[in-house]
Design a protein around this motif. Structure first.
Motif, PDB file in Angstrom:
ATOM      1  N   SER A  35       0.715  -1.048  -0.056  1.00 20.05           N
ATOM      2  CA  SER A  35       0.025   0.016  -0.177  1.00 20.05           C
ATOM      3  C   SER A  35       0.756   1.204  -0.072  1.00 20.05           C
ATOM      4  N   ARG A  50      -3.884   0.697  -2.548  1.00 13.76           N
ATOM      5  CA  ARG A  50      -3.510  -0.725  -2.021  1.00 13.76           C
ATOM      6  C   ARG A  50      -3.625  -1.556  -3.137  1.00 13.76           C
ATOM      7  N   SER A  57      -5.827  -7.114  -7.819  1.00 11.93           N
ATOM      8  CA  SER A  57      -6.787  -6.151  -7.253  1.00 11.93           C
ATOM      9  C   SER A  57      -6.139  -5.139  -6.530  1.00 11.93           C
ATOM     10  N   THR A  58      -6.717  -3.819  -6.954  1.00 10.14           N
ATOM     11  CA  THR A  58      -6.357  -2.611  -6.366  1.00 10.14           C
ATOM     12  C   THR A  58      -7.547  -1.737  -5.899  1.00 10.14           C
ATOM     13  N   ASP A  59      -7.119  -0.906  -4.913  1.00 12.45           N
ATOM     14  CA  ASP A  59      -8.121  -0.189  -4.263  1.00 12.45           C
ATOM     15  C   ASP A  59      -7.564   1.427  -4.161  1.00 12.45           C
ATOM     16  N   TYR A  60      -8.311   2.325  -4.231  1.00 15.05           N
ATOM     17  CA  TYR A  60      -7.882   3.645  -4.229  1.00 15.05           C
ATOM     18  C   TYR A  60      -9.040   4.606  -3.383  1.00 15.05           C
ATOM     19  N   LYS A  65      -8.929   8.451  -7.288  1.00 14.70           N
ATOM     20  CA  LYS A  65      -9.346   7.611  -8.334  1.00 14.70           C
ATOM     21  C   LYS A  65      -9.366   8.214  -9.534  1.00 14.70           C
TER      22      LYS A  65
END
Length: 120
Positions: A35, A50, A57-60, A65
Motif C-alpha cells: 500500500s 493498495r 486487485s487494487t483499491d484507491y 481515483k
C-alpha cells in the motif's frame, strides 16, 4: 533485515506527474499486500492505494481515483505509484507499507517516506 525504500518524490507543478517507487528487501515480497499512504502536515495518515499480493486487485482513496495508479513487480520486489494530474492537496509525505496477515502471523512494515510537494 527488512527494508522499504521509497524514491521519486519531489516538487511538481499542479497538473504534473510523478512516479513513486518502493524497493523492498528482507522479506518475501510476493506474499505481501502493498500500500501507499500519505500524511499531510496536521493531518492523519491516510490510505492512498493498495494492491494485492498477486497484483490482481487494487483499491484507491476516492480523492485519487482516476489520477493515481498503483502497480507492482514481484520479480523486482518493487511497488509503484504513478501520480498524474497532481493537485496542491496531494502534498504530503508518502509512505510505502507491506502487510501480511494469516490466522497465525501478522507483519506490518513501513518505509521512511518520500516528500511530494505540488506547488506553482
Amino acid at each position: 533485515q527488512v527494508q522499504l525504500v521509497e524514491s521519486g518524490g519531489g516538487l511538481v507543478q499542479p497538473g504534473g506527474s510523478l512516479r513513486l517507487s518502493c524497493a523492498a528487501s528482507g522479506f518475501t515480497f510476493r506474499n505481501y499486500v502493498m500500500s501507499w499512504y500519505r500524511q499531510a502536515p496536521g493531518k492523519e495518515r491516510e490510505l492512498v492505494a493498495r494492491i494485492t499480493s498477486t497484483g490482481g486487485s487494487t483499491d484507491y482513496a476516492d480523492s485519487v481515483k482516476g489520477r493515481f495508479t498503483i502497480s507492482r513487480d514481484n520479480a523486482k520486489g518493487t511497488v509503484y505509484l504513478q501520480m498524474n494530474s497532481l493537485k496542491p492537496e496531494d502534498t504530503a509525505v508518502y509512505y510505502c507499507n507491506a502487510r501480511f496477515r494469516s490466522p497465525f502471523k501478522e507483519y506490518d512494515f513501513w518505509g521512511q517516506g518520500t516528500q511530494v510537494t505540488v506547488s506553482s
